[in-house]
Design an enzyme around this catalytic site. Structure first.
Site, PDB file in Angstrom:
ATOM      1  N   ARG A 207      -0.013  -4.192  18.319  1.00  9.82           N
ATOM      2  CA  ARG A 207      -0.888  -4.705  17.260  1.00  9.82           C
ATOM      3  C   ARG A 207      -0.419  -4.066  15.956  1.00  9.82           C
ATOM      4  O   ARG A 207      -0.499  -2.848  15.812  1.00  9.82           O
ATOM      5  CB  ARG A 207      -2.337  -4.316  17.528  1.00  9.82           C
ATOM      6  CG  ARG A 207      -2.970  -4.982  18.745  1.00  9.82           C
ATOM      7  CD  ARG A 207      -4.429  -4.548  18.860  1.00  9.82           C
ATOM      8  NE  ARG A 207      -5.166  -5.319  19.847  1.00  9.82           N
ATOM      9  CZ  ARG A 207      -5.463  -4.896  21.071  1.00  9.82           C
ATOM     10  NH1 ARG A 207      -5.073  -3.697  21.461  1.00  9.82           N
ATOM     11  NH2 ARG A 207      -6.155  -5.648  21.898  1.00  9.82           N
TER      12      ARG A 207
ATOM     13  N   ARG B 131       3.355  -8.327  17.789  1.00 10.91           N
ATOM     14  CA  ARG B 131       2.470  -9.401  17.330  1.00 10.91           C
ATOM     15  C   ARG B 131       2.425  -9.415  15.809  1.00 10.91           C
ATOM     16  O   ARG B 131       2.242  -8.373  15.175  1.00 10.91           O
ATOM     17  CB  ARG B 131       1.061  -9.192  17.879  1.00 10.91           C
ATOM     18  CG  ARG B 131       0.107 -10.251  17.358  1.00 10.91           C
ATOM     19  CD  ARG B 131      -1.237 -10.173  17.984  1.00 10.91           C
ATOM     20  NE  ARG B 131      -2.005  -9.074  17.433  1.00 10.91           N
ATOM     21  CZ  ARG B 131      -3.227  -8.758  17.846  1.00 10.91           C
ATOM     22  NH1 ARG B 131      -3.771  -9.447  18.830  1.00 10.91           N
ATOM     23  NH2 ARG B 131      -3.883  -7.768  17.310  1.00 10.91           N
TER      24      ARG B 131
ATOM     25  N   GLU C 222      -5.246 -18.016  22.790  1.00 13.66           N
ATOM     26  CA  GLU C 222      -6.515 -17.337  22.541  1.00 13.66           C
ATOM     27  C   GLU C 222      -7.656 -18.300  22.258  1.00 13.66           C
ATOM     28  O   GLU C 222      -8.787 -17.867  22.056  1.00 13.66           O
ATOM     29  CB  GLU C 222      -6.366 -16.405  21.334  1.00 13.66           C
ATOM     30  CG  GLU C 222      -5.297 -15.358  21.527  1.00 13.66           C
ATOM     31  CD  GLU C 222      -5.296 -14.329  20.422  1.00 13.66           C
ATOM     32  OE1 GLU C 222      -5.856 -13.251  20.617  1.00 13.66           O
ATOM     33  OE2 GLU C 222      -4.729 -14.613  19.355  1.00 13.66           O
TER      34      GLU C 222
ATOM     35  N   ASN D  62      -9.453 -11.496  25.267  1.00 19.82           N
ATOM     36  CA  ASN D  62     -10.535 -10.955  24.432  1.00 19.82           C
ATOM     37  C   ASN D  62     -11.053 -12.056  23.510  1.00 19.82           C
ATOM     38  O   ASN D  62     -12.254 -12.216  23.321  1.00 19.82           O
ATOM     39  CB  ASN D  62     -10.052  -9.776  23.591  1.00 19.82           C
ATOM     40  CG  ASN D  62      -9.505  -8.659  24.449  1.00 19.82           C
ATOM     41  OD1 ASN D  62      -9.757  -8.624  25.648  1.00 19.82           O
ATOM     42  ND2 ASN D  62      -8.762  -7.748  23.844  1.00 19.82           N
ATOM     43  N   ASP D  63     -10.122 -12.811  22.945  1.00 23.07           N
ATOM     44  CA  ASP D  63     -10.530 -13.923  22.089  1.00 23.07           C
ATOM     45  C   ASP D  63     -10.815 -15.183  22.890  1.00 23.07           C
ATOM     46  O   ASP D  63     -11.763 -15.901  22.586  1.00 23.07           O
ATOM     47  CB  ASP D  63      -9.439 -14.213  21.050  1.00 23.07           C
ATOM     48  CG  ASP D  63      -9.574 -13.279  19.850  1.00 23.07           C
ATOM     49  OD1 ASP D  63     -10.698 -13.157  19.340  1.00 23.07           O
ATOM     50  OD2 ASP D  63      -8.574 -12.671  19.448  1.00 23.07           O
TER      51      ASP D  63
ATOM     52  N   ARG E 265     -17.398 -11.510  20.274  1.00 22.05           N
ATOM     53  CA  ARG E 265     -16.942 -10.356  21.069  1.00 22.05           C
ATOM     54  C   ARG E 265     -17.446  -9.028  20.514  1.00 22.05           C
ATOM     55  O   ARG E 265     -17.409  -8.012  21.191  1.00 22.05           O
ATOM     56  CB  ARG E 265     -15.403 -10.350  21.167  1.00 22.05           C
ATOM     57  CG  ARG E 265     -14.735 -10.220  19.834  1.00 22.05           C
ATOM     58  CD  ARG E 265     -13.241 -10.483  19.930  1.00 22.05           C
ATOM     59  NE  ARG E 265     -12.486  -9.258  20.141  1.00 22.05           N
ATOM     60  CZ  ARG E 265     -11.161  -9.202  20.088  1.00 22.05           C
ATOM     61  NH1 ARG E 265     -10.457 -10.300  19.869  1.00 22.05           N
ATOM     62  NH2 ARG E 265     -10.544  -8.066  20.278  1.00 22.05           N
TER      63      ARG E 265
ATOM     64  N   CYS F  49      -2.658 -10.176  27.985  1.00 23.94           N
ATOM     65  CA  CYS F  49      -2.792  -8.872  27.341  1.00 23.94           C
ATOM     66  C   CYS F  49      -4.226  -8.571  26.895  1.00 23.94           C
ATOM     67  O   CYS F  49      -4.447  -7.655  26.119  1.00 23.94           O
ATOM     68  CB  CYS F  49      -1.826  -8.750  26.168  1.00 23.94           C
ATOM     69  SG  CYS F  49      -2.115  -9.977  24.887  1.00 23.94           S
TER      70      CYS F  49
HETATM   71  C1  PEP Z   1      -6.961 -10.728  22.830  1.00 18.77           C
HETATM   72  O1  PEP Z   1      -7.563 -11.463  22.039  1.00 18.77           O
HETATM   73  O2  PEP Z   1      -7.138 -10.751  24.066  1.00 18.77           O
HETATM   74  C2  PEP Z   1      -5.994  -9.735  22.325  1.00 18.77           C
HETATM   75  C3  PEP Z   1      -5.283  -9.033  23.173  1.00 18.77           C
HETATM   76  O3  PEP Z   1      -5.919  -9.553  20.982  1.00 18.77           O
HETATM   77  P1  PEP Z   1      -6.980  -8.703  20.132  1.00 18.77           P
HETATM   78  O4  PEP Z   1      -7.880  -7.983  21.082  1.00 18.77           O
HETATM   79  O5  PEP Z   1      -6.184  -7.801  19.263  1.00 18.77           O
HETATM   80  O6  PEP Z   1      -7.677  -9.796  19.369  1.00 18.77           O
HETATM   81 MG    MG Z   2      -6.899 -11.646  19.999  1.00 15.48          MG
END
Ligand code: PEP
Ligand code: MG
Length: 592
Positions: free
Chosen positions: A300, A336, A435, A458-459, A469, A506
């Site tokens: 990141r 990224r 995402e 996560n997104d 989130r 990820c």
């Molecule tokens: C995700 O969205 O799963 C991700 C790994 O990116 P971030 O948590 O940085 O948005």
């Molecule tokens: Mg993300």
């Protein structure tokens, strides 16, 4: 009765200890005036305090540079700029000159005015500046009032969990990991400056707990789990047992980390699984290595811009990317591109206020609109490709047009590098993060334009379920085992296989043992996670059979509810993995 508070996991680690309430706050300033004859002396006093604060911040910056590095030390730049900002300095002097207020009262008034102006927005960028502003107020006012410097924590008791409303970066770097077991705060997000520092200092932290300062009292027993973002005050006997078991297990693993790191990442029935690490800071690459990562699955890069007053230069970025690439001479490193917006706002971009920043000007949308910012980053990453298998990963892509635009920019930057005789590896890979449901459903089209997919659950979970989130109130609804999510994961895995491109994942789901089991069952064989979780997950991989995972995933795909999905996975995993030690929110709240 124990009190369980859920917030955001900001820095890894699970600890128990006594609460230490830290009052890091702005002192009360009496309303006093001075004789008009000494106005100039009062202004001089203000300048002295300002210079003193600058010197102290420079010292803190130096300590940070020594302890953590140049990049982390940059976090203090905005505070230094603020101390010279005419809106702060001239405003304060005006109050002294025109209203004959004391230097401390004038400074306080000016800062409160700025605070009120900035507080009208809820943008995280501005919230971070408020945090910086508070830090300055505490420092300068203590000086003007002739008080003891509150950031001098020499007398801080040892083995404590620091509980505070919020911290500030300059205080955090003074915390000694030998004495402070953990940090729990009412406010803050994972990307708040001080939380980034806590991660670098390896002090476990949970932020955004809302009301931990109201519930906690001095010397109270507490358990803090920085891995799942939970704090338990006055833990019950069963909480304590669960904690001891989990900690003993983690401690045991610590001893085994070096051994596990060397072991093969392969299931009992021979399926190899690529385990890579997610990192926020270049210094983490070494931890990732020692924990057995075979590469970096998600770097990141936002740390380079968040909290910075100017755009990071190409050379600085190149050095950061190159250092991570060189830590993995044999493994892939997925860098990224800037994922700004959402909950990360750099000061220099002057991002507009938005009602829904997660649905707004974010990630690739920002980069394509800000070519100067984006081209500089692309050039820096391209240069880093000369030092390893560096791949370029684009976040929040929704359609093919965005990928085309990125490729076109890359081609132009490649041409410019060639012209300048600067080396890079033209065989690098370009891929996208999946995402959004749009990207997942359109994966077949995207696959024709990409070299790989990396699923960001996560997104993906937040956008599929329409659950923010970062909203802790909705944490129970934020469920990656929802059937809709499972189906989207299956769809992306199937499409990538058909297209012959690599798919990895990820999001934090990869660090959950049930998640790992599901993902392997869906034929997603490359996982990337926060590096502390790698040894645990490698053990899970080595303890299960891919055949069992596949059959459980097949059943999960037909399950009508999240609970049924989890039941299918629990039945499939059976006793091969001891799930009780994984106190992740999802596994805790689910039936066994
Ligand atoms: C995700 O969205 O799963 C991700 C790994 O990116 P971030 O948590 O940085 O948005
Ligand atoms: Mg993300």
């Amino acid at each position: 009765m124990s009190i369980v508070l859920d917030g955001a996991a900001a820095s890894e680690g699970i600890v128990s200890g006594k609460v230490f309430l830290l009052h890091w706050g702005v002192p009360a300033v009496p309303h006093e005036t001075v004789d008009p004859s000494i106005v100039d002396a009062e202004i001089e006093r203000f300048h002295e305090a300002r210079q003193w604060a600058k010197a102290r911040i420079r010292e803190v910056q130096e300590v940070t540079k020594q302890r953590l590095g140049q990049v982390e030390a940059q976090i203090f730049e905005p505070q230094l700029l603020m101390l010279d900002d005419p809106s702060v300095v001239d405003g304060t002097i005006r109050y002294i000159r025109e209203n004959y207020l004391t230097a401390q009262r004038s400074f306080e008034w000016r800062m409160l005015e700025l605070q009120a102006m900035w507080s009208r927005t809820s943008q995280p960028m501005v919230l971070d500046r408020l945090n910086d502003l508070e830090d300055l107020m505490i420092r300068v006012l203590h000086r003007l009032l002739g008080h003891h410097d509150p950031s001098d924590l020499a007398r801080e008791p040892s083995s404590v969990i620091v509980v505070a409303r919020n911290l500030t970066p300059s205080l955090t770097v003074h915390l000694d990991p030998e004495h402070v077991l953990g940090i729990a705060t009412d406010l803050g997000t994972r990307t708040t400056h001080w939380a980034i520092l806590a991660r670098s200092l390896e002090i476990p932290a949970v932020v955004g707990l809302g009301s931990v300062t109201q519930h906690a009292h001095e010397e109270q027993e507490a358990i803090l789990d920085g891995r799942v973002g939970r704090v338990i005050l006055d833990p019950s006997e069963s909480d304590r047992n669960a904690f001891r078991k989990r900690q003993a297990r983690l401690k045991g693993w610590e001893g085994e980390i070096a051994v596990i790191a060397e072991q093969e990442s392969v299931t009992l029935d021979g399926q190899p699984v690529a385990l890579r690490a997610n990192v926020d800071l270049p210094v983490e690459a070494e931890h990732a290595r020692s924990h057995g990562a075979e590469g970096i699955g998600l770097f990141r890069t936002e740390f380079l811009v968040v909290g910075r007053s100017t755009m990071p230069r190409e050379q600085e970025q190149y050095e950061a990317y190159r250092s991570v690439a060189e830590a993995f001479p044999e493994g892939a490193v997925y860098i990224r591109t800037f994922d700004l917006g959402g909950d990360k706002f750099p000061m220099f971009l002057h991002m507009p206020h938005e009602e829904n920043p997660f649905l707004g000007w974010r990630a690739i949308r920002v980069c394509l609109d800000e070519p100067e910012l984006f081209r500089t980053q692309l050039r820096a990453i391209l240069r880093a490709t000369a030092h390893g298998d560096v791949r370029i990963m684009v976040p929040l892509v929704n359609d093919v047009e965005e990928v085309r635009q990125v490729r076109a920019l890359l081609e132009e930057e490649e041409e410019a590098l060639r012209r300048d005789g600067i080396p890079f590896n033209s065989g690098y890979k370009l891929g996208v993060m999946i995402e959004t449901p749009a990207a997942a459903l359109d994966a077949a089209e995207l696959a024709r334009h990409c070299d790989f997919f990396s699923i960001g659950t996560n997104d993906l979970v937040q956008y599929t379920l329409a659950v923010d989130r970062t909203n802790t109130r909705l944490a129970k609804l934020y469920n990656p085992f929802h059937p809709s999510v499972v189906r989207l994961l299956h769809q992306v895995a199937r499409v990538s296989r058909a297209a012959g491109i690599e798919v990895s994942l990820c999001g934090e789901l990869a660090a959950n043992p049930l998640g790992t089991f599901l993902l392997l069952g869906l034929d997603i064989h490359a996982l990337s996670m926060a590096w502390p979780s790698l040894p645990e997950i490698k053990k899970v991989v080595r303890d299960i059979r891919i055949a069992d995972a596949r059959s459980a995933a097949r059943k999960a795909l037909a399950a009508p509810t999240s609970q049924d999905v989890v039941r299918c996975l629990l039945d499939g995993i059976g006793d091969s993995v001891d799930l009780t030690v994984f106190s992740g929110r999802w596994s805790l709240s689910l039936p066994r």
